[in-house]
Design a protein around this motif. Structure first.
Motif, short mmCIF file in Angstrom:
data_model
loop_
_atom_site.label_atom_id
_atom_site.label_comp_id
_atom_site.label_asym_id
_atom_site.label_seq_id
_atom_site.Cartn_x
_atom_site.Cartn_y
_atom_site.Cartn_z
N ILE A 126 0.93 -1.10 0.04
CA ILE A 126 -0.06 0.04 -0.09
C ILE A 126 0.88 1.36 -0.01
O ILE A 126 0.56 2.23 -0.59
N ASP A 127 1.79 1.35 0.94
CA ASP A 127 2.82 2.36 0.86
C ASP A 127 3.52 2.57 -0.64
O ASP A 127 3.40 3.78 -0.82
N GLN A 128 3.76 1.67 -1.06
CA GLN A 128 4.50 1.57 -2.60
C GLN A 128 3.44 2.18 -3.40
O GLN A 128 3.99 3.06 -4.33
N ALA A 129 2.30 1.57 -3.44
CA ALA A 129 1.28 2.22 -4.58
C ALA A 129 1.13 3.77 -4.22
O ALA A 129 0.91 4.42 -5.16
N ILE A 130 0.94 4.00 -2.79
CA ILE A 130 0.86 5.60 -2.62
C ILE A 130 1.89 6.28 -3.21
O ILE A 130 1.61 7.49 -3.91
N GLU A 131 3.09 5.80 -2.90
CA GLU A 131 4.23 6.76 -3.21
C GLU A 131 4.55 6.77 -4.71
O GLU A 131 5.26 7.44 -5.22
N GLN A 132 4.27 5.68 -5.44
CA GLN A 132 4.56 5.49 -6.74
C GLN A 132 3.30 6.22 -7.70
O GLN A 132 3.52 6.75 -8.88
N GLY A 133 2.16 6.47 -6.87
CA GLY A 133 1.24 7.43 -7.34
C GLY A 133 0.05 6.51 -8.02
O GLY A 133 0.23 5.58 -8.63
N ALA A 134 -1.12 7.07 -7.56
CA ALA A 134 -2.25 6.44 -8.10
C ALA A 134 -3.22 7.55 -8.19
O ALA A 134 -3.69 8.27 -7.15
N LEU A 135 -4.08 7.74 -9.16
CA LEU A 135 -5.14 8.52 -9.35
C LEU A 135 -6.25 8.27 -8.39
O LEU A 135 -6.66 9.26 -7.80
N LEU A 136 -6.44 7.17 -8.12
CA LEU A 136 -7.39 6.64 -6.96
C LEU A 136 -7.23 5.37 -6.38
O LEU A 136 -6.52 4.36 -6.91
N LEU A 137 -7.41 5.35 -4.98
CA LEU A 137 -7.28 4.15 -4.24
C LEU A 137 -8.68 4.05 -3.55
O LEU A 137 -9.01 4.81 -3.09
N ASN A 138 -9.00 2.59 -3.97
CA ASN A 138 -10.39 2.20 -3.35
C ASN A 138 -10.02 1.04 -2.35
O ASN A 138 -9.50 0.07 -2.67
N TYR A 139 -10.96 1.07 -1.26
CA TYR A 139 -10.80 0.08 -0.30
C TYR A 139 -12.25 -0.44 0.05
O TYR A 139 -12.94 0.30 0.31
N THR A 140 -12.35 -1.76 0.15
CA THR A 140 -13.56 -2.50 0.46
C THR A 140 -13.05 -3.31 1.75
O THR A 140 -12.31 -4.18 1.78
N GLY A 141 -14.00 -3.19 2.68
CA GLY A 141 -13.88 -4.19 3.85
C GLY A 141 -14.11 -3.29 5.31
O GLY A 141 -14.83 -2.47 5.13
N HIS A 142 -13.46 -4.04 6.22
CA HIS A 142 -13.78 -3.57 7.69
C HIS A 142 -12.74 -2.30 7.89
O HIS A 142 -11.74 -2.28 7.40
N GLY A 143 -13.44 -1.37 8.86
CA GLY A 143 -12.46 -0.24 9.42
C GLY A 143 -13.01 0.38 10.64
O GLY A 143 -13.98 -0.01 11.08
N SER A 144 -12.13 1.30 11.00
CA SER A 144 -12.59 2.16 12.23
C SER A 144 -12.19 3.60 12.07
O SER A 144 -11.83 3.97 10.84
N GLU A 145 -12.20 4.38 12.88
CA GLU A 145 -11.81 5.73 12.80
C GLU A 145 -10.34 6.21 12.17
O GLU A 145 -10.11 7.04 11.74
N THR A 146 -9.57 4.90 12.87
CA THR A 146 -7.97 5.33 12.54
C THR A 146 -7.36 4.18 11.79
O THR A 146 -6.27 4.48 11.59
N THR A 147 -8.03 3.02 11.51
CA THR A 147 -7.25 2.07 10.68
C THR A 147 -8.40 1.56 9.71
O THR A 147 -9.56 1.75 9.88
N LEU A 148 -7.53 0.69 8.77
CA LEU A 148 -8.40 -0.06 7.94
C LEU A 148 -7.99 -1.61 7.94
O LEU A 148 -6.89 -1.93 8.02
N ALA A 149 -8.94 -2.51 8.18
CA ALA A 149 -8.99 -3.79 8.53
C ALA A 149 -8.43 -4.17 9.98
O ALA A 149 -7.64 -3.42 10.59
N GLN A 150 -8.81 -5.39 10.27
CA GLN A 150 -8.34 -5.88 11.73
C GLN A 150 -7.02 -5.80 11.70
O GLN A 150 -6.27 -5.63 12.76
N GLU A 151 -6.44 -6.26 10.57
CA GLU A 151 -4.60 -6.29 10.43
C GLU A 151 -4.32 -4.91 10.45
O GLU A 151 -2.86 -5.08 10.30
N LYS A 152 -4.97 -3.79 10.38
CA LYS A 152 -4.27 -2.55 10.72
C LYS A 152 -3.49 -2.43 9.01
O LYS A 152 -2.31 -1.94 9.24
N ILE A 153 -4.09 -2.52 7.89
CA ILE A 153 -2.98 -2.40 6.83
C ILE A 153 -3.02 -0.79 6.49
O ILE A 153 -2.29 -0.58 5.64
#
Length: 636
Positions: A126-153
Motif C-alpha cells: 500500500i505504501d508503495q502504491a501511494i508513493e509511486q502514485g495512483a489517481l484513485l485508491l479504493n478500499y472495501t472491507g472493515h475499518g474504524s476511525e483510525t485504521t483499515l482492516a483488523q490487520e491494520k493495513i
C-alpha cells in the motif's frame, strides 16, 4: 444513534429534509454536491488550499495518473475481495487505459502480533502504491476511525510516513467511520490523510459512522460508473459525482454516512478526454521478422501518435510519451485466511504486474517512435500483453493503450551478448560521494546502462533488479522503479525512497540484469547522521597544498535545501585574512561551489604557509547551523 452528514444542505426542494429512515419509496434527492474541508486552524486551511493548487500544477504530471489501486479486506467469505474484483472487471472492460494494482489482504502472508494478525507485506505494498502514485485508491472491507482492516493495513503513523506530494491520490473507503470528522479529541484516518502537508490524499469519499457491506457495494459501484464518464466532452467534478452517486444509491440509510472530504468543485487529475495516444505500428527488427509479436530478445520498434477523436493527428503536440509494456496476466492464489463453515476462501486473482519495458520517447508534431529489446525472461507461451501510454506537453496530458499485444516465443539468430550492464549509485543526487552523509530518509539513485537494455520483468527467480541494505536477507525489488531514459532503451534510472534508516554507517548493494541475463552488482557506502539537525562530513579542500586555486568541498545531510555557506580563513596566529560566502540553492549532497585563489580581502597574494579555515553552514529552512575547522597549506 447519531449522524453527521452534509446531505441536508443539498436538499433544496421545499418538501425535502425530513430524512425518513424507514421509507425509501420517495427519498430526498441531492440538488447539489457538497464537500467539507475539515480544518480547525488557519494553518490547516492554508495546507489544504496549497495542496489543491499544487494538484493541478503541471509539475505533478506523470503516468501515475493512469493507475488505480484496489485494496480489499480478507474473510467474510471473500465478500470484500469479490467487491474489489467487480470494480476491477468494470474498469478493465470499460476504461482499459487505467492500470490496476490489486492489493488484496489475502494475497499476502500474515504474522501474529500482540493485538492480533498483521500483514507487513500488505502495508508495504500500500505504501508503495501511494508513493509511486495512483489517481484513485479504493478500499472495501472493515475499518474504524483510525485504521483499515483488523490487520491494520493502513494506520495513522503509516499515513504520516507517506511521501507523495507530487502524486496525491483520491481515496474511496467503503468501510466504517474512517472519515469521522466530528470527534474533537482526535483526527480520523481520512482527516490525517487530507491534512498531511507533504503527501497523503487530495480528497476522500469516506464515512462518518458505521455502514454495511450491501449499501457500500451499491454506492461504490455507482461511484465508479460515474467518476470516469465524460459529460459533454469534459470530465465530471467531484461534487457532481457525489450528487449523482448518492441519488442512485438509496437502498438504505447508510447512504447519508458517506461524505466528501475535499473540494467539490475540483476534478480528479484526468487526462484530456478529447485526445488519445495511439499505437500505430509494432515492428520487429531482428534477423527473424516478428511482425507485431514481442518475442524474447527481439528488438521492437513502436510508432504512434497523438490523435483527436476523429483520428486526426494533433501536429501541434510536442512533448514526451511514457511507454509501459506489460507482460501477460498471471494468476495469484490467495492464502484463504479466515475460512469459515468449512468453506474455502482460497481464490485465483488475475494480475498484470510484470513490466517488459518502460521508457520515454519524444513526441514531435504529434508523432513518436520508441525501440527496445524484449528481455529473455518473458513467459514464452503466446498471450495478450498490454501497452500503456501517457503523453504530456506540460500543458495537458493524454492517455492511451493498446491491448492484445501478443507476447511470447523467442527470436532466432541474435548476436551474442556476454557483457553485463554498468551500475552507478548515488544518494539523493548525482553529486553524492560514497561514504557521504544522509538523513534517515534518502532517495537511492541507480543509473544503469547496457547495450541491449535492462531486464525488469521479474518473472525468473533470481533475475530481479534488487537492492540489499547492509546484511539484510530481505531484498528490495526495484523492477517497477526503473524507467529508461528519454529516447534510449540502453540507459535508465531507478529512484527508490529509503525510510527509517538507522543512524550510523550503511552499505547498499544493487544488482541488475540486462535483457540477455548478464548481471552486475555495485555497492555504495553512506552514513546516516545521528541527528536530523544539519551535519557535515568529509570537509577538505583540493588541491592542498594550493599554488594558484583550491576548491572547498564537504558532504551534508540536507540535500535539496537552500544553504548559506561561509568560509573564514585565518593565519595560525588567528588573524582573519579572507571571508568567502555562497548561497547554495537546492543544494546537492556534495558541496563544491567555493574556490579561493590564495589572496586576502585586498586581492594581495598571501605569504606561503599554514592557514586555518572555518566553514559555517546554515539552513534557510529551519535555521540549523554547524561549524567545522580544517587546515590548508599555501605554496608559491
Amino acid at each position: 444513534e447519531s449522524y453527521s452528514s452534509e446531505d441536508y444542505y443539498g436538499f433544496l426542494d421545499d418538501t425535502e429534509g425530513f430524512w425518513d429512515e424507514n421509507n425509501f419509496s420517495n427519498p430526498d434527492l441531492l440538488d447539489i454536491g457538497i464537500g467539507r474541508l475539515p480544518v480547525r486552524t488557519v494553518l490547516e486551511a492554508e495546507t489544504l488550499v496549497n495542496k489543491l493548487i499544487h494538484y493541478d500544477d503541471p509539475a505533478t504530471f506523470g503516468n501515475w495518473r493512469n493507475r488505480i489501486a484496489l485494496i480489499a479486506d480478507d474473510g467474510d467469505g471473500t465478500e470484500h475481495l469479490r467487491d474489489a474484483e467487480f470494480l476491477a472487471d468494470f474498469m478493465t472492460l470499460n476504461y482499459p487505459g487505467y492500470n490496476l494494482r490489486k492489493i488484496y489482504l489475502d494475497m499476502f502472508p500474515q504474522q501474529a502480533g500482540a493485538g492480533g494478525q498483521l500483514s507487513v507485506a500488505t502495508n508495504t505494498n500500500i505504501d508503495q502504491a501511494i508513493e509511486q502514485g495512483a489517481l484513485l485508491l479504493n478500499y472495501t472491507g472493515h475499518g474504524s476511525e483510525t485504521t483499515l482492516a483488523q490487520e491494520k493495513i493502513i494506520t495513522i503513523p503509516q499515513i504520516n510516513s507517506w511521501q507523495n506530494k507530487d502524486k496525491l491520490t483520491f481515496v474511496v473507503t467503503a468501510t466504517c467511520e474512517f472519515g469521522r470528522y466530528d470527534d474533537p479529541s482526535r483526527n480520523s484516518g481520512a482527516e490525517q490523510a487530507l491534512l498531511k502537508p507533504d503527501g497523503g490524499a487530495i480528497g476522500l469519499l469516506s464515512t462518518t459512522r458505521p455502514v454495511y457491506a450491501g449499501g457500500n457495494r451499491i454506492l461504490n459501484k455507482n461511484f465508479f460508473e460515474l467518476a470516469f464518464k465524460p459529460n459533454n466532452g469534459q470530465m465530471p467534478r467531484l461534487g457532481k459525482i457525489l450528487k449523482l452517486t448518492k441519488n442512485s444509491s438509496l437502498a438504505q440509510v447508510n447512504n447519508r454516512n458517506f461524505t466528501l472530504l475535499g473540494d467539490p468543485s475540483m476534478r480528479l487529475a484526468y487526462s484530456d478526454p478529447s485526445l488519445t495516444v495511439h499505437v500505430d505500428a509494432i515492428k520487429g527488427n531482428s534477423s527473424t521478422p516478428t511482425g507485431d509479436t514481442l518475442k524474447a530478445l527481439s528488438k521492437i520498434t513502436v510508432t504512434g501518435s497523438i490523435k483527436e477523436a476523429g483520428q486526426t493527428v494533433v501536429t501541434t503536440f510536442n512533448g514526451q510519451v511514457q511507454i509501459t509494456v506489460y507482460e501477460k496476466q498471471s494468476q495469484v492464489t490467495t492464502f484463504g485466511d479466515e475460512n469459515s463453515n468449512g468453506m474455502s476462501n482460497v481464490r485465483q486473482v488475475a494480475v498484470r504486474e510484470n513490466i517488459v519495458y518502460e521508457g520515454n520517447a519524444s513526441v514531435k508534431n504529434g508523432l513518436f517512435t520508441a525501440s527496445f529489446v524484449v528481455p529473455k525472461d518473458i513467459a514464452y507461451q503466446l498471450g495478450a500483453g498490454k501497452i500503456s501510454l501517457y503523453a504530456t506537453n506540460r500543458i495537458i496530458d493524454v492517455q492511451g493503450w493498446q491491448e492484445n499485444v501478443i507476447i511470447g516465443g523467442a527470436a532466432l539468430n541474435n548476436q551474442p551478448d556476454n557483457k553485463p550492464p554498468t551500475v552507478r549509485l548515488f544518494m539523493n543526487d548525482e553529486s553524492f560521494v560514497s561514504g557521504g552523509l544522509t538523513q534517515s530518509e534518502a532517495v537511492l539513485l541507480a543509473y544503469i546502462e547496457d547495450e541491449n537494455g535492462i531486464n525488469t520483468t521479474g518473472i525468473s527467480i533470481g533475475h530481479e533488479l534488487t537492492a540489499v541494505l547492509d546484511d539484510s536477507k530481505n531484498a528490495l525489488y526495484l523492477n517497477n522503479y526503473y524507467t529508461a531514459d528519454l529516447d534510449s532503451y540502453q540507459s535508465g534510472k531507478v529512484r527508490y525512497l529509503l525510510k527509517d534508516l538507522a543512524p550510523g554507517k550503511h552499505t547498499i548493494r544493487v544488482k541488475a540484469w540486462d535483457t540477455y541475463n548478464n548481471s552486475t552488482e555495485n555497492k555504495l557506502d553512506f552514513v546516516v547522521a545521528y541527528s536530523e539537525k544539519l551535519a557535515l562530513a568529509h570537509l577538505f579542500n583540493y588541491p592542498n597544498p594550493l599554488t594558484d586555486r583550491t576548491t572547498f568541498q564537504f558532504d551534508h545531510n540536507r540535500p535539496g535545501e537552500d544553504l548559506d555557506v561561509q568560509i573564514k580563513i585565518f593565519t595560525v596566529s588567528g588573524s582573519l585574512v579572507k571571508t568567502l560566502t555562497n548561497t547554495s540553492i537546492a543544494s546537492k549532497s556534495h558541496f563544491a561551489d567555493l574556490s579561493w585563489n590564495g589572496q586576502n580581502e585586498n586581492n594581495q597574494p598571501l605569504t606561503p604557509g599554514l592557514y586555518i579555515y572555518v566553514v559555517t553552514v546554515r539552513s534557510k529552512q529551519d535555521g540549523s547551523e554547524i561549524n567545522k575547522t580544517e587546515k590548508l597549506v599555501l605554496l608559491r
